[in-house]
Design a protein around this motif. Structure first.
Motif, short mmCIF file in Angstrom:
data_model
loop_
_atom_site.label_atom_id
_atom_site.label_comp_id
_atom_site.label_asym_id
_atom_site.label_seq_id
_atom_site.Cartn_x
_atom_site.Cartn_y
_atom_site.Cartn_z
N THR A 188 39.73 37.48 51.13
CA THR A 188 41.17 38.20 50.53
C THR A 188 42.48 37.30 50.66
OG1 THR A 188 41.27 39.57 52.70
CG2 THR A 188 40.03 40.40 50.60
N MET A 189 43.27 37.63 50.13
CA MET A 189 44.86 37.26 50.37
C MET A 189 45.78 37.80 49.57
SD MET A 189 44.26 33.84 47.64
CE MET A 189 43.99 33.93 46.03
N ARG A 190 46.87 37.32 50.00
CA ARG A 190 48.12 38.17 49.18
C ARG A 190 48.50 37.67 47.93
NH1 ARG A 190 52.20 38.07 54.22
NH2 ARG A 190 51.04 39.45 56.04
N LYS A 236 52.49 42.32 50.69
CA LYS A 236 52.14 42.55 52.01
C LYS A 236 50.85 42.77 52.24
CE LYS A 236 56.77 43.99 53.40
NZ LYS A 236 57.42 44.93 54.10
N VAL A 237 50.04 43.41 51.29
CA VAL A 237 48.91 43.83 51.43
C VAL A 237 47.78 42.56 50.81
CG1 VAL A 237 46.93 45.86 50.93
CG2 VAL A 237 49.28 46.36 51.49
N GLU A 238 46.64 42.15 51.37
CA GLU A 238 45.77 41.45 50.71
C GLU A 238 44.99 42.03 49.84
OE1 GLU A 238 43.63 39.52 54.14
OE2 GLU A 238 45.37 38.43 54.50
N THR A 239 45.55 41.98 48.34
CA THR A 239 44.76 42.65 47.35
C THR A 239 44.01 41.46 46.52
OG1 THR A 239 46.83 42.42 45.66
CG2 THR A 239 46.52 44.40 47.21
N ALA A 240 44.54 40.25 46.70
CA ALA A 240 44.10 39.31 45.66
C ALA A 240 42.45 38.74 46.38
CB ALA A 240 44.79 37.99 45.73
N LYS A 262 39.50 33.21 41.17
CA LYS A 262 40.32 34.02 42.01
C LYS A 262 41.26 35.08 41.11
CE LYS A 262 42.49 29.94 44.79
NZ LYS A 262 43.53 29.18 44.96
N CYS A 263 41.12 36.05 41.72
CA CYS A 263 41.70 37.33 40.77
C CYS A 263 42.74 38.07 41.55
CB CYS A 263 40.44 38.26 40.40
SG CYS A 263 40.85 39.26 39.31
N THR A 264 43.96 37.91 40.79
CA THR A 264 45.20 38.68 41.44
C THR A 264 45.84 39.47 40.27
OG1 THR A 264 46.59 36.79 40.41
CG2 THR A 264 45.47 36.35 42.58
N GLN A 265 45.01 39.94 39.31
CA GLN A 265 45.68 40.72 38.28
C GLN A 265 46.09 42.21 38.81
OE1 GLN A 265 46.49 37.67 36.88
NE2 GLN A 265 46.76 39.15 35.31
N LEU A 316 36.83 42.70 38.91
CA LEU A 316 36.83 41.84 38.01
C LEU A 316 36.30 40.36 38.38
CD1 LEU A 316 40.64 42.50 37.02
CD2 LEU A 316 38.50 42.74 35.52
N ALA A 317 36.52 40.00 39.53
CA ALA A 317 36.25 38.55 40.02
C ALA A 317 34.64 38.57 39.77
CB ALA A 317 36.65 38.28 41.36
#
Length: 413
Positions: A280-282, A293-297, A310-313, A323-324
């Protein structure tokens, strides 16, 4: 001697000859029999009846019977109360509906033809009645010919993925910033075309270019039979134009690759999560404090194939993970699909240029305002493509494929 005999005044039809609607007069035609010695007699014409063969009629009758059974099932309370079963029955029924309708119209035209022939036989010496029956038979026969061709096309083997939604990936190729901009142009065309078709178009992942456009963008396009049309856009697209950053006015050549992948479900791909590495990442960017601030990606890697997604949508880590994983399954299914298609091309002895996804399918020339489809060997107005009016191009590609299938079917027969 026969020429000196008196010409009979009565009409006489040899019992061994069937009088049918005439075809254009041609004394060399094998189905036209004339008597030069009796000039007052009209040619006796026998027409071959354009009819479906017994095997095809049997097949169509079976499809019609199955269609009627599915129609009856739609009124079954057990089916009505089960949404999944109801959707399945409706989907299966819709696949054969057009074939059944064409077959029913064909049988109607066949009945009209028989009625016209019978009318001609019973018309006696009435020339107006004969002419009317002759015209009606011509119309019915033409309808039969057209419907027979239509039925043959409908019976051609279809792609099992045609009804599916797609994930469409546009990746900039050679050409640097100009390739990124071109990838953005392709995105605009497909987004507009999806809108004209009533499809939904959602960005699943994207990597913007420094000077505009995209290095890479993945779209989810959902609607009616999306894959059946969009699959023809898969391949390498080449653009020839003067980039906005070019100061000498030189034409540059850039490329972008389009991949069109049918969406899959859990039954299509068996994914072992032990082979998947997830971190996970921000997300960053717009979306408020949650995404910053929260690692949602989600950063996902499939170890056996090296596929990384990578999914950040979404603003939720769980949704991004779902989704990923879905995108990964779609890519894995597409790899397997490409493998099968490559094996099929090898079996046919096909060479480069017959469907490979690395094939250069189209060139867009800005100077000549021309869009050239290399599979068709045909040019289209560039502005037509940029306006997302790609229907005529896709229709021609579908028609070409149907012709190839018809040719193969006839050779096998």
């Amino acid at each position: 001697i026969l020429a000196l005999l008196p010409i009979p005044t009565h009409t006489f039809s040899p019992p061994s000859v069937t009088i049918c609607p005439p075809i254009p007069h041609n004394t060399n035609h094998p189905n036209i029999h004339t008597s030069a010695s009796l000039p007052s007699f009209r040619p006796f014409v026998t027409l071959p009846l354009f009819a479906l063969d017994d095997g095809m009629v049997t097949r169509l009758t079976g499809i019609q019977r199955s269609f009627n059974e599915m129609t009856e099932r739609l009124a079954d309370p057990d089916v009505i109360n089960d949404p999944k079963l109801l959707m399945k029955v409706m989907s299966e029924r819709s696949k054969s509906e057009e074939i059944v309708q064409a077959f029913e119209r064909y049988k109607g035209a066949e009945g009209d033809y028989d009625t016209a022939v019978e009318m001609m036989r019973e018309s006696g010496d009435d020339p107006e009645m004969k002419e009317m029956a002759r015209e009606e038979s011509k119309i019915a026969e033409q309808n039969m010919v057209e419907l027979e061709e239509r039925i043959k096309v409908l019976l051609l083997p279809s792609d099992p993925n045609d009804d599916r939604n797609v994930m469409l990936e546009i990746r900039a190729g050679t050409g640097g910033s100009e390739a990124n901009i071109f990838a953005g142009d392709l995105y605009d065309v497909y987004r507009k075309y999806a809108s004209t078709q009533g499809w939904s178009c959602k960005i699943m992942d994207d990597s913007p270019g420094d000077d505009g456009g995209f290095k890479n963008i993945v779209l989810e396009i959902a609607g009616d039979s999306v894959f059946s049309k969009m699959k023809w856009e898969a391949g390498v697209h080449r653009v020839q134009r003067v980039p906005a950053t070019e100061t000498q006015g030189r034409v540059h050549t850039s490329t972008a690759t389009v991949a069109v992948m049918p969406e899959v479900d859990d039954l299509d791909v068996q994914l072992d999560m032990k082979d998947v590495e997830i971190s996970t990442m921000r997300s960053g960017g717009a979306g408020g404090q949650n995404v910053n601030k929260v690692e949602t990606a989600i950063d996902l890697t499939h170890k056996p194939t090296g596929i990384r997604i990578k999914c950040t949508q979404e603003r939720s880590q769980l949704k991004n993970k779902e989704l990923a994983i879905q995108m990964l399954k779609t890519k894995l299914y597409d790899i397997e699909l490409e493998k099968r298609e490559a094996e099929e091309r090898d079996r046919r002895g096909a060479q480069v240029g017959t469907g490979s996804r690395s094939e250069k399918i189209r060139t867009y020339n800005w100077k000549d305002s021309r869009c050239s489809d290399h599979r068709l060997g045909q040019n289209f107005p560039l502005q037509q493509f940029l306006n997302a009016d790609i229907g005529p191009i896709l229709d021609n590609l579908i028609l070409k494929k149907q012709e190839e299938l018809m040719k193969a079917m006839n050779e096998n027969a």
